[in-house]
Design a protein around this motif. Structure first.
Motif, PDB file in Angstrom:
ATOM      1  N   GLY A   1      51.352  33.351  39.217  1.00  0.00           N
ATOM      2  CA  GLY A   1      52.214  33.867  38.151  1.00  0.00           C
ATOM      3  C   GLY A   1      52.039  35.361  37.971  1.00  0.00           C
ATOM      4  N   ASN A   2      50.790  35.839  38.048  1.00  0.00           N
ATOM      5  CA  ASN A   2      50.540  37.274  37.971  1.00  0.00           C
ATOM      6  C   ASN A   2      51.190  38.009  39.137  1.00  0.00           C
ATOM      7  N   ALA A   3      51.078  37.411  40.332  1.00  0.00           N
ATOM      8  CA  ALA A   3      51.679  38.028  41.516  1.00  0.00           C
ATOM      9  C   ALA A   3      53.195  38.122  41.358  1.00  0.00           C
ATOM     10  N   LEU A   4      53.801  37.056  40.805  1.00  0.00           N
ATOM     11  CA  LEU A   4      55.248  37.042  40.614  1.00  0.00           C
ATOM     12  C   LEU A   4      55.677  38.104  39.615  1.00  0.00           C
TER      13      LEU A   4
ATOM     14  N   PHE B   1      54.112  40.866  39.002  1.00  0.00           N
ATOM     15  CA  PHE B   1      53.955  42.165  39.657  1.00  0.00           C
ATOM     16  C   PHE B   1      55.151  42.463  40.561  1.00  0.00           C
ATOM     17  N   VAL B   2      55.603  41.456  41.296  1.00  0.00           N
ATOM     18  CA  VAL B   2      56.768  41.622  42.175  1.00  0.00           C
ATOM     19  C   VAL B   2      57.995  41.993  41.353  1.00  0.00           C
ATOM     20  N   LEU B   3      58.205  41.314  40.225  1.00  0.00           N
ATOM     21  CA  LEU B   3      59.351  41.626  39.366  1.00  0.00           C
ATOM     22  C   LEU B   3      59.244  43.033  38.792  1.00  0.00           C
ATOM     23  N   PHE B   4      58.025  43.451  38.449  1.00  0.00           N
ATOM     24  CA  PHE B   4      57.807  44.799  37.920  1.00  0.00           C
ATOM     25  C   PHE B   4      58.211  45.855  38.946  1.00  0.00           C
ATOM     26  N   VAL B   5      57.751  45.698  40.196  1.00  0.00           N
ATOM     27  CA  VAL B   5      58.076  46.675  41.241  1.00  0.00           C
ATOM     28  C   VAL B   5      59.574  46.658  41.545  1.00  0.00           C
ATOM     29  N   ASN B   6      60.167  45.468  41.591  1.00  0.00           N
ATOM     30  CA  ASN B   6      61.610  45.389  41.834  1.00  0.00           C
ATOM     31  C   ASN B   6      62.394  46.079  40.718  1.00  0.00           C
TER      32      ASN B   6
ATOM     33  N   CYS C   1      57.475  43.135  32.507  1.00  0.00           N
ATOM     34  CA  CYS C   1      56.421  42.693  33.420  1.00  0.00           C
ATOM     35  C   CYS C   1      55.354  43.754  33.645  1.00  0.00           C
ATOM     36  N   ARG C   2      55.331  44.795  32.820  1.00  0.00           N
ATOM     37  CA  ARG C   2      54.373  45.879  33.025  1.00  0.00           C
ATOM     38  C   ARG C   2      52.984  45.469  32.535  1.00  0.00           C
ATOM     39  N   GLY C   3      52.007  46.292  32.856  1.00  0.00           N
ATOM     40  CA  GLY C   3      50.666  46.105  32.322  1.00  0.00           C
ATOM     41  C   GLY C   3      49.760  45.212  33.128  1.00  0.00           C
ATOM     42  N   LEU C   4      50.164  44.814  34.326  1.00  0.00           N
ATOM     43  CA  LEU C   4      49.296  43.967  35.156  1.00  0.00           C
ATOM     44  C   LEU C   4      48.396  44.842  36.015  1.00  0.00           C
ATOM     45  N   SER C   5      47.119  44.507  36.069  1.00  0.00           N
ATOM     46  CA  SER C   5      46.159  45.321  36.814  1.00  0.00           C
ATOM     47  C   SER C   5      45.783  44.699  38.147  1.00  0.00           C
ATOM     48  N   ASP C   6      46.257  43.481  38.423  1.00  0.00           N
ATOM     49  CA  ASP C   6      45.907  42.841  39.692  1.00  0.00           C
ATOM     50  C   ASP C   6      46.421  43.675  40.857  1.00  0.00           C
ATOM     51  N   ARG C   7      45.552  43.900  41.837  1.00  0.00           N
ATOM     52  CA  ARG C   7      46.015  44.671  42.987  1.00  0.00           C
ATOM     53  C   ARG C   7      46.861  43.777  43.890  1.00  0.00           C
ATOM     54  N   LEU C   8      47.688  44.420  44.691  1.00  0.00           N
ATOM     55  CA  LEU C   8      48.596  43.692  45.569  1.00  0.00           C
ATOM     56  C   LEU C   8      47.814  42.938  46.631  1.00  0.00           C
TER      57      LEU C   8
ATOM     58  N   VAL D   1      59.361  37.072  56.365  1.00  0.00           N
ATOM     59  CA  VAL D   1      60.394  36.228  55.755  1.00  0.00           C
ATOM     60  C   VAL D   1      60.058  34.756  55.937  1.00  0.00           C
ATOM     61  N   TYR D   2      59.660  34.376  57.142  1.00  0.00           N
ATOM     62  CA  TYR D   2      59.446  32.964  57.450  1.00  0.00           C
ATOM     63  C   TYR D   2      58.320  32.344  56.629  1.00  0.00           C
ATOM     64  N   VAL D   3      57.324  33.128  56.247  1.00  0.00           N
ATOM     65  CA  VAL D   3      56.205  32.564  55.506  1.00  0.00           C
ATOM     66  C   VAL D   3      56.643  32.042  54.142  1.00  0.00           C
ATOM     67  N   LEU D   4      57.754  32.572  53.620  1.00  0.00           N
ATOM     68  CA  LEU D   4      58.242  32.120  52.323  1.00  0.00           C
ATOM     69  C   LEU D   4      58.841  30.726  52.383  1.00  0.00           C
ATOM     70  N   PHE D   5      59.110  30.227  53.604  1.00  0.00           N
ATOM     71  CA  PHE D   5      59.691  28.900  53.758  1.00  0.00           C
ATOM     72  C   PHE D   5      58.637  27.824  54.009  1.00  0.00           C
ATOM     73  N   ILE D   6      57.376  28.205  53.915  1.00  0.00           N
ATOM     74  CA  ILE D   6      56.296  27.237  54.064  1.00  0.00           C
ATOM     75  C   ILE D   6      55.886  26.738  52.681  1.00  0.00           C
ATOM     76  N   ALA D   7      55.761  25.432  52.536  1.00  0.00           N
ATOM     77  CA  ALA D   7      55.479  24.856  51.217  1.00  0.00           C
ATOM     78  C   ALA D   7      54.173  25.374  50.618  1.00  0.00           C
ATOM     79  N   GLU D   8      53.160  25.605  51.482  1.00  0.00           N
ATOM     80  CA  GLU D   8      51.859  26.064  50.983  1.00  0.00           C
ATOM     81  C   GLU D   8      51.949  27.403  50.260  1.00  0.00           C
ATOM     82  N   TYR D   9      52.948  28.219  50.640  1.00  0.00           N
ATOM     83  CA  TYR D   9      53.055  29.526  49.995  1.00  0.00           C
ATOM     84  C   TYR D   9      53.283  29.385  48.495  1.00  0.00           C
ATOM     85  N   TRP D  10      54.051  28.389  48.087  1.00  0.00           N
ATOM     86  CA  TRP D  10      54.450  28.262  46.690  1.00  0.00           C
ATOM     87  C   TRP D  10      53.476  27.442  45.860  1.00  0.00           C
ATOM     88  N   ARG D  11      52.421  26.915  46.484  1.00  0.00           N
ATOM     89  CA  ARG D  11      51.414  26.162  45.735  1.00  0.00           C
ATOM     90  C   ARG D  11      50.371  27.125  45.192  1.00  0.00           C
ATOM     91  N   ASP D  12      50.048  26.977  43.907  1.00  0.00           N
ATOM     92  CA  ASP D  12      49.090  27.872  43.280  1.00  0.00           C
ATOM     93  C   ASP D  12      47.687  27.480  43.699  1.00  0.00           C
TER      94      ASP D  12
END
Length: 486
Positions: free
Chosen positions: A5-8, A10-15, A62-69, A475-486
């Protein structure tokens, strides 16, 4: 909140920040059209407002997150940025007086931001200056975005051997630029400097200031969008073509190489092996193409050298400019250009294709295996730039090559399902994945554009452009189910 969730967030913040930057960029063609009293200024104004509002909302919420990429967030950020920026970047084209469908507007924008250069537009000679400038500006923004992504994200994500450049890119004469952010700033400075020099060169060669600025942005980005339907052939100038050759080749070299060149002098040429190989391939291809045009097409030697040098450079660097219909040069020319298109430029440049360094590693791995067959008990190493390449890197490059070829074949079948013949389909997909611009068949060749293609065909090519620019695995890694599991 979970780590994903933090990673998501951060992605929205940069976008969100990227959309704000995009909105600011839209004001440039808006002011140009407003100054020229062209009615399309409102399309830029409205689109900029939408981008600024949505971008600021995402960034602030989505600002204020300190987690590094990390790698997980890096994959999603890389893909979502190109998809989202293309979505909002197409708004001025969609709402302009051009009357484009959403598919055509998105195709044109994705082609620009991935520096592919394929176009669905005609009548460029009489088009509103703001729209022409927006196409060039998107290519220029996409070009610098590609290089920064390649230097900052892809090595960390270990995409197809790019980890080789994790330390190399920041190793500039004893590391005077130690931090990645400073390295990126130096790269952007080189990019801007080359763009300014290219524009000055075009202007001095007689192109005219507006055309010079547009073509300079497209040249350094190796994008290939022109302000003329006839591309560079419109100007019919040896001086302009010479400037184009020099700066297309410059854009296909690693931008960080120029910092090496400044600090190390001529030693940089011998330390950066992919630069030497690229220049040798370029020179060899020009000689071959010149000889073919003299012998088979009966061109005078000087004319053959002139047209061969420009168009070979354009194809190898995956820029997409053309001075003539090289698709009519015969089967050898078509085959050679297809190979050059796939080979591409150097890693860390704006050029597309598989990249020179991967071919070097594939060749080194092949030679090691052949020698190992003769001396099975001897430990042999594959070297790149004087350093040993580990087996994991070689395997990564081989996997990349495999998935590249499989993607080319699968997408070609997809295009054939929409109507085009085999040769047209495979060249259309190849130019899309290589981000090369014109194809080699009857459809989308250097003498035409992509307007006549059906919408399903265009969406397949949009996927090809995105996959090729983002190095496939990202791109292809996003289509692997394991990517979306926390």
């Amino acid at each position: 909140m979970t780590s994903f969730g933090n990673a998501l967030r951060f992605v929205l913040f940069v976008n969100g920040l990227l959309l704000v930057v995009l909105a600011a960029a839209m004001t440039v063609p808006m002011l140009v059209d407003l100054g020229m009293e062209n009615a399309d200024w409102w399309a830029f104004a409205g689109s900029a407002g939408v981008c600024a509002f949505i971008g600021a909302s995402l960034a602030l919420s989505c600002r204020g997150l300190s987690d590094r990429l990390n790698a997980r967030a890096g994959y999603l950020l890389t893909v979502s940025a190109w998809v989202l920026v293309s979505l909002f970047g197409c708004l001025p084209l969609y709402f302009s007086s051009l009357g484009l469908s959403f598919t055509d507007a998105y195709f044109e924008t994705m082609s620009a931001l991935t520096t592919t250069g394929s176009t669905v537009l005609s009548g460029l000679d009489d088009m509103a200056p703001g729209l022409l400038l927006w196409r060039s500006l998107m290519q220029w923004i996409g070009g610098v975005g590609i290089v920064v992504m390649a230097m900052m994200l892809l090595p960390m994500l270990r995409v197809g051997g790019m980890q080789l450049f994790r330390t190399e890119s920041s190793d500039i004469s004893g590391k005077p630029v130690a931090r990645v952010v400073h390295m990126a700033a130096l790269t952007v400075a080189v990019y801007v400097g080359l763009s300014v020099l290219c524009a000055i060169g075009y202007d001095l060669a007689g192109m005219g200031s507006f055309d010079a600025i547009n073509h300079a942005m497209a040249t350094i980005a190796t994008g290939g969008y022109s302000t003329k339907d006839a591309s560079m052939g419109y100007f019919d100038s040896v001086g302009i073509e010479m400037v184009g050759i020099v700066f297309m080749a410059a854009g296909a070299l690693p931008l960080i190489f120029y910092a090496h060149l400044f600090t190390k002098g001529s030693r940089a040429f011998f330390q950066e092996r992919q630069v030497l190989v690229f220049l040798c391939v370029l020179a060899g291809a020009i000689v071959l193409m010149t000889a073919w045009n003299v012998d088979t097409n009966h061109m005078p030697v000087w004319h053959a050298l002139r047209v061969s040098a420009f168009n070979v450079t354009s194809v190898l660097t995956d820029t997409g400019f053309a001075t003539t219909d090289f698709g009519a040069w015969g089967s050898f020319a078509t085959g050679l250009f297809f190979m050059l298109m796939i080979i591409g430029g150097c890693a860390g440049s704006t050029a597309g294709g598989i990249k020179i360094f991967r071919w070097q590693i594939l060749w080194g791995g092949l030679m090691r295996q052949l020698r190992q067959m003769i001396r099975p008990n001897q430990i042999l190493l594959t070297r790149y730039a004087g350093n040993a390449v580990d087996d994991q890197t070689i395997l990564g490059v081989r996997n990349f090559f495999f998935i590249y070829m499989m993607t080319l074949l699968v997408l070609s079948v997809g295009v054939m399902a929409t109507g085009p013949d085999f040769l047209s389909a495979i060249t259309l997909v190849a130019q899309g994945m290589a981000n090369a611009g014109p194809g080699l068949g009857a459809l989308g060749g250097p003498s035409g554009n992509f307007e006549a293609l059906s919408d399903p065909t265009k969406w397949v090519l949009i996927a090809a452009m995105l996959l090729g620019r983002l190095e496939l695995m990202t791109v292809y890694v996003l289509f692997i189910a394991e990517y979306w599991r926390d």
